[in-house]
Design a protein around this motif. Sequence first.
Motif, PDB file in Angstrom:
ATOM      1  N   GLN A  61     -43.127  16.608 -23.856  1.00  0.00           N
ATOM      2  CA  GLN A  61     -43.474  14.836 -23.730  1.00  0.00           C
ATOM      3  C   GLN A  61     -44.075  14.359 -22.774  1.00  0.00           C
ATOM      4  OE1 GLN A  61     -40.085  12.554 -24.990  1.00  0.00           O
ATOM      5  NE2 GLN A  61     -39.790  13.614 -26.893  1.00  0.00           N
ATOM      6  N   ALA A  62     -43.454  15.058 -21.525  1.00  0.00           N
ATOM      7  CA  ALA A  62     -44.318  14.828 -20.340  1.00  0.00           C
ATOM      8  C   ALA A  62     -45.832  15.098 -20.299  1.00  0.00           C
ATOM      9  CB  ALA A  62     -43.747  15.163 -19.121  1.00  0.00           C
ATOM     10  N   LEU A  63     -46.133  16.361 -20.471  1.00  0.00           N
ATOM     11  CA  LEU A  63     -47.551  16.973 -20.666  1.00  0.00           C
ATOM     12  C   LEU A  63     -48.252  16.084 -21.687  1.00  0.00           C
ATOM     13  CD1 LEU A  63     -49.536  19.014 -20.140  1.00  0.00           C
ATOM     14  CD2 LEU A  63     -48.443  20.698 -21.727  1.00  0.00           C
ATOM     15  N   TYR A  64     -47.513  15.857 -22.776  1.00  0.00           N
ATOM     16  CA  TYR A  64     -48.326  14.941 -23.843  1.00  0.00           C
ATOM     17  C   TYR A  64     -48.791  13.505 -23.105  1.00  0.00           C
ATOM     18  CZ  TYR A  64     -49.293  11.902 -27.791  1.00  0.00           C
ATOM     19  OH  TYR A  64     -49.692  10.761 -28.349  1.00  0.00           O
ATOM     20  N   LEU A  65     -47.955  13.057 -22.674  1.00  0.00           N
ATOM     21  CA  LEU A  65     -48.478  11.490 -22.048  1.00  0.00           C
ATOM     22  C   LEU A  65     -49.445  11.682 -20.881  1.00  0.00           C
ATOM     23  CD1 LEU A  65     -44.941   9.987 -21.866  1.00  0.00           C
ATOM     24  CD2 LEU A  65     -46.940   9.549 -23.262  1.00  0.00           C
ATOM     25  N   VAL A  66     -49.205  12.922 -20.033  1.00  0.00           N
ATOM     26  CA  VAL A  66     -50.461  13.039 -19.137  1.00  0.00           C
ATOM     27  C   VAL A  66     -51.650  13.245 -19.748  1.00  0.00           C
ATOM     28  CG1 VAL A  66     -51.265  14.943 -17.309  1.00  0.00           C
ATOM     29  CG2 VAL A  66     -48.683  14.063 -17.178  1.00  0.00           C
ATOM     30  N   LEU A  67     -51.750  14.156 -20.843  1.00  0.00           N
ATOM     31  CA  LEU A  67     -52.816  14.316 -21.719  1.00  0.00           C
ATOM     32  C   LEU A  67     -53.406  13.089 -22.242  1.00  0.00           C
ATOM     33  CD1 LEU A  67     -52.007  17.755 -23.522  1.00  0.00           C
ATOM     34  CD2 LEU A  67     -53.704  17.309 -21.769  1.00  0.00           C
ATOM     35  N   VAL A  68     -52.631  12.186 -22.755  1.00  0.00           N
ATOM     36  CA  VAL A  68     -53.077  11.056 -23.083  1.00  0.00           C
ATOM     37  C   VAL A  68     -53.873  10.157 -22.444  1.00  0.00           C
ATOM     38  CG1 VAL A  68     -52.488   8.457 -24.108  1.00  0.00           C
ATOM     39  CG2 VAL A  68     -51.496  10.713 -25.067  1.00  0.00           C
ATOM     40  N   VAL A  69     -53.286  10.317 -20.883  1.00  0.00           N
ATOM     41  CA  VAL A  69     -53.883   9.508 -19.669  1.00  0.00           C
ATOM     42  C   VAL A  69     -55.096  10.170 -19.447  1.00  0.00           C
ATOM     43  CG1 VAL A  69     -53.749   8.897 -17.322  1.00  0.00           C
ATOM     44  CG2 VAL A  69     -51.547   8.522 -18.777  1.00  0.00           C
ATOM     45  N   LEU A  70     -55.371  11.416 -19.295  1.00  0.00           N
ATOM     46  CA  LEU A  70     -56.639  12.323 -19.110  1.00  0.00           C
ATOM     47  C   LEU A  70     -57.593  11.803 -20.169  1.00  0.00           C
ATOM     48  CD1 LEU A  70     -55.069  15.748 -18.016  1.00  0.00           C
ATOM     49  CD2 LEU A  70     -56.242  14.065 -16.576  1.00  0.00           C
ATOM     50  N   ALA A  71     -57.178  11.834 -21.375  1.00  0.00           N
ATOM     51  CA  ALA A  71     -58.086  11.475 -22.402  1.00  0.00           C
ATOM     52  C   ALA A  71     -58.718  10.144 -22.369  1.00  0.00           C
ATOM     53  CB  ALA A  71     -57.510  11.929 -23.855  1.00  0.00           C
ATOM     54  N   VAL A  72     -57.662   9.268 -21.981  1.00  0.00           N
ATOM     55  CA  VAL A  72     -58.434   7.680 -21.831  1.00  0.00           C
ATOM     56  C   VAL A  72     -59.237   7.670 -20.687  1.00  0.00           C
ATOM     57  CG1 VAL A  72     -57.512   5.428 -21.202  1.00  0.00           C
ATOM     58  CG2 VAL A  72     -56.504   6.959 -23.144  1.00  0.00           C
ATOM     59  N   VAL A  73     -58.829   8.234 -19.622  1.00  0.00           N
ATOM     60  CA  VAL A  73     -59.841   8.270 -18.268  1.00  0.00           C
ATOM     61  C   VAL A  73     -60.860   9.080 -18.587  1.00  0.00           C
ATOM     62  CG1 VAL A  73     -59.967   9.007 -15.958  1.00  0.00           C
ATOM     63  CG2 VAL A  73     -57.813   8.038 -16.727  1.00  0.00           C
ATOM     64  N   THR A  74     -61.020   9.908 -19.687  1.00  0.00           N
ATOM     65  CA  THR A  74     -62.140  10.970 -19.574  1.00  0.00           C
ATOM     66  C   THR A  74     -63.053  10.015 -20.509  1.00  0.00           C
ATOM     67  OG1 THR A  74     -61.146  13.060 -19.787  1.00  0.00           O
ATOM     68  CG2 THR A  74     -63.094  12.857 -20.943  1.00  0.00           C
ATOM     69  N   THR A  75     -62.477   9.190 -21.640  1.00  0.00           N
ATOM     70  CA  THR A  75     -63.349   8.455 -22.559  1.00  0.00           C
ATOM     71  C   THR A  75     -63.939   7.230 -21.631  1.00  0.00           C
ATOM     72  OG1 THR A  75     -61.824   9.051 -24.240  1.00  0.00           O
ATOM     73  CG2 THR A  75     -63.218   7.103 -24.526  1.00  0.00           C
ATOM     74  N   GLY A  76     -63.393   6.722 -20.838  1.00  0.00           N
ATOM     75  CA  GLY A  76     -63.813   5.763 -19.933  1.00  0.00           C
ATOM     76  C   GLY A  76     -64.933   6.160 -19.039  1.00  0.00           C
ATOM     77  N   LEU A  77     -64.676   7.454 -18.324  1.00  0.00           N
ATOM     78  CA  LEU A  77     -65.940   7.872 -17.676  1.00  0.00           C
ATOM     79  C   LEU A  77     -67.204   8.160 -18.540  1.00  0.00           C
ATOM     80  CD1 LEU A  77     -63.771  10.179 -15.242  1.00  0.00           C
ATOM     81  CD2 LEU A  77     -64.905   8.232 -14.654  1.00  0.00           C
ATOM     82  N   ILE A  78     -67.066   8.915 -19.585  1.00  0.00           N
ATOM     83  CA  ILE A  78     -68.226   9.414 -20.429  1.00  0.00           C
ATOM     84  C   ILE A  78     -68.735   8.038 -21.183  1.00  0.00           C
ATOM     85  CG2 ILE A  78     -68.684  10.647 -22.188  1.00  0.00           C
ATOM     86  CD1 ILE A  78     -67.956  12.501 -19.959  1.00  0.00           C
ATOM     87  N   VAL A  79     -67.941   6.898 -21.250  1.00  0.00           N
ATOM     88  CA  VAL A  79     -68.871   5.728 -21.897  1.00  0.00           C
ATOM     89  C   VAL A  79     -69.109   4.766 -20.884  1.00  0.00           C
ATOM     90  CG1 VAL A  79     -68.265   4.034 -23.544  1.00  0.00           C
ATOM     91  CG2 VAL A  79     -67.394   6.245 -24.078  1.00  0.00           C
ATOM     92  N   ALA A  80     -68.523   4.978 -19.662  1.00  0.00           N
ATOM     93  CA  ALA A  80     -69.153   3.978 -18.588  1.00  0.00           C
ATOM     94  C   ALA A  80     -70.510   3.682 -18.394  1.00  0.00           C
ATOM     95  CB  ALA A  80     -68.548   4.239 -17.408  1.00  0.00           C
ATOM     96  N   PRO A  81     -71.405   4.921 -18.420  1.00  0.00           N
ATOM     97  CA  PRO A  81     -72.726   4.773 -18.449  1.00  0.00           C
ATOM     98  C   PRO A  81     -73.464   3.540 -19.248  1.00  0.00           C
ATOM     99  CG  PRO A  81     -72.236   7.120 -17.881  1.00  0.00           C
ATOM    100  CD  PRO A  81     -71.063   6.160 -18.462  1.00  0.00           C
ATOM    101  N   VAL A  82     -72.890   3.540 -20.532  1.00  0.00           N
ATOM    102  CA  VAL A  82     -73.366   2.599 -21.436  1.00  0.00           C
ATOM    103  C   VAL A  82     -73.059   1.084 -20.748  1.00  0.00           C
ATOM    104  CG1 VAL A  82     -72.907   1.758 -23.839  1.00  0.00           C
ATOM    105  CG2 VAL A  82     -72.939   4.086 -23.436  1.00  0.00           C
ATOM    106  N   SER A  83     -71.744   0.920 -20.227  1.00  0.00           N
ATOM    107  CA  SER A  83     -71.398  -0.327 -19.711  1.00  0.00           C
ATOM    108  C   SER A  83     -72.564  -0.704 -18.558  1.00  0.00           C
ATOM    109  CB  SER A  83     -70.020  -0.541 -19.444  1.00  0.00           C
ATOM    110  OG  SER A  83     -69.871  -1.649 -18.838  1.00  0.00           O
ATOM    111  N   LEU A  84     -72.657   0.464 -17.718  1.00  0.00           N
ATOM    112  CA  LEU A  84     -73.521   0.182 -16.601  1.00  0.00           C
ATOM    113  C   LEU A  84     -75.035  -0.165 -17.161  1.00  0.00           C
ATOM    114  CD1 LEU A  84     -72.949   3.368 -14.468  1.00  0.00           C
ATOM    115  CD2 LEU A  84     -72.464   0.921 -13.841  1.00  0.00           C
ATOM    116  N   HIS A  85     -75.435   0.281 -18.078  1.00  0.00           N
ATOM    117  CA  HIS A  85     -76.716   0.014 -18.675  1.00  0.00           C
ATOM    118  C   HIS A  85     -76.811  -1.338 -19.061  1.00  0.00           C
ATOM    119  CE1 HIS A  85     -80.191   0.031 -21.455  1.00  0.00           C
ATOM    120  NE2 HIS A  85     -80.827   0.781 -20.185  1.00  0.00           N
ATOM    121  N   ARG A  86     -75.868  -1.765 -19.756  1.00  0.00           N
ATOM    122  CA  ARG A  86     -75.855  -3.205 -20.488  1.00  0.00           C
ATOM    123  C   ARG A  86     -75.714  -4.224 -19.150  1.00  0.00           C
ATOM    124  NH1 ARG A  86     -78.489  -4.421 -23.538  1.00  0.00           N
ATOM    125  NH2 ARG A  86     -79.294  -2.341 -23.205  1.00  0.00           N
TER     126      ARG A  86
END
Length: 177
Positions: A61-86
């Motif tokens: 469960q702890a590993l799962y929660l760490v993975l959810v946080v990592l996935a959310v941060v990853t999504t934020g980092l990969i999508v951030a250039p779109v926000s920068l561009h806007r």
Amino acid sequence: MTHGGPVHGDRHETPTERLDRNWNELLQELRVTQTGVQILTGFLLTLAFQARFTDLDDYQQALYLVLVVLAVVTTGLIVAPVSLHRIMFRKHLKRELVDAADRLARAGLAFLALTIAGAAMLVFDVVLDRTAGRVVGGAAIAVLAVLWVAVPLRLTRTARADAGDGADGGDAGNPDA
């Protein structure tokens, strides 16, 4: 192609043309990455709502929660250039945009590697055992480090060495390539 402009490697392009090319290449890379990141994040977000989720032990469960946080941060980092561009659109800040988007994409890839390896670790831990999970997670991070870091660095060093020998190195020595 602009004739008579500055030459960068074997390209005849102005700094603005090079920035436009770099931005377009980065966008193509991000399009590929975003799809995978979004699928992985969506998959992880749905796991907690599966009936068998309650069978996970505290470590899982702890590993799962760490993975959810990592996935959310990853999504934020990969999508951030779109926000920068806007936000930076039509402000004549292309160099800053390309540089920041490049840093965000690199960080996103690092977090993606951790998320992928962690997801493999969790699956093997649940299906087989903790040792198998750790071995597979470690192997996954090692393989991704080789493919995503070591191989490109090796190719860059080889290309620069070839360019130094008088061979046609193209843009290998150009950090903006």
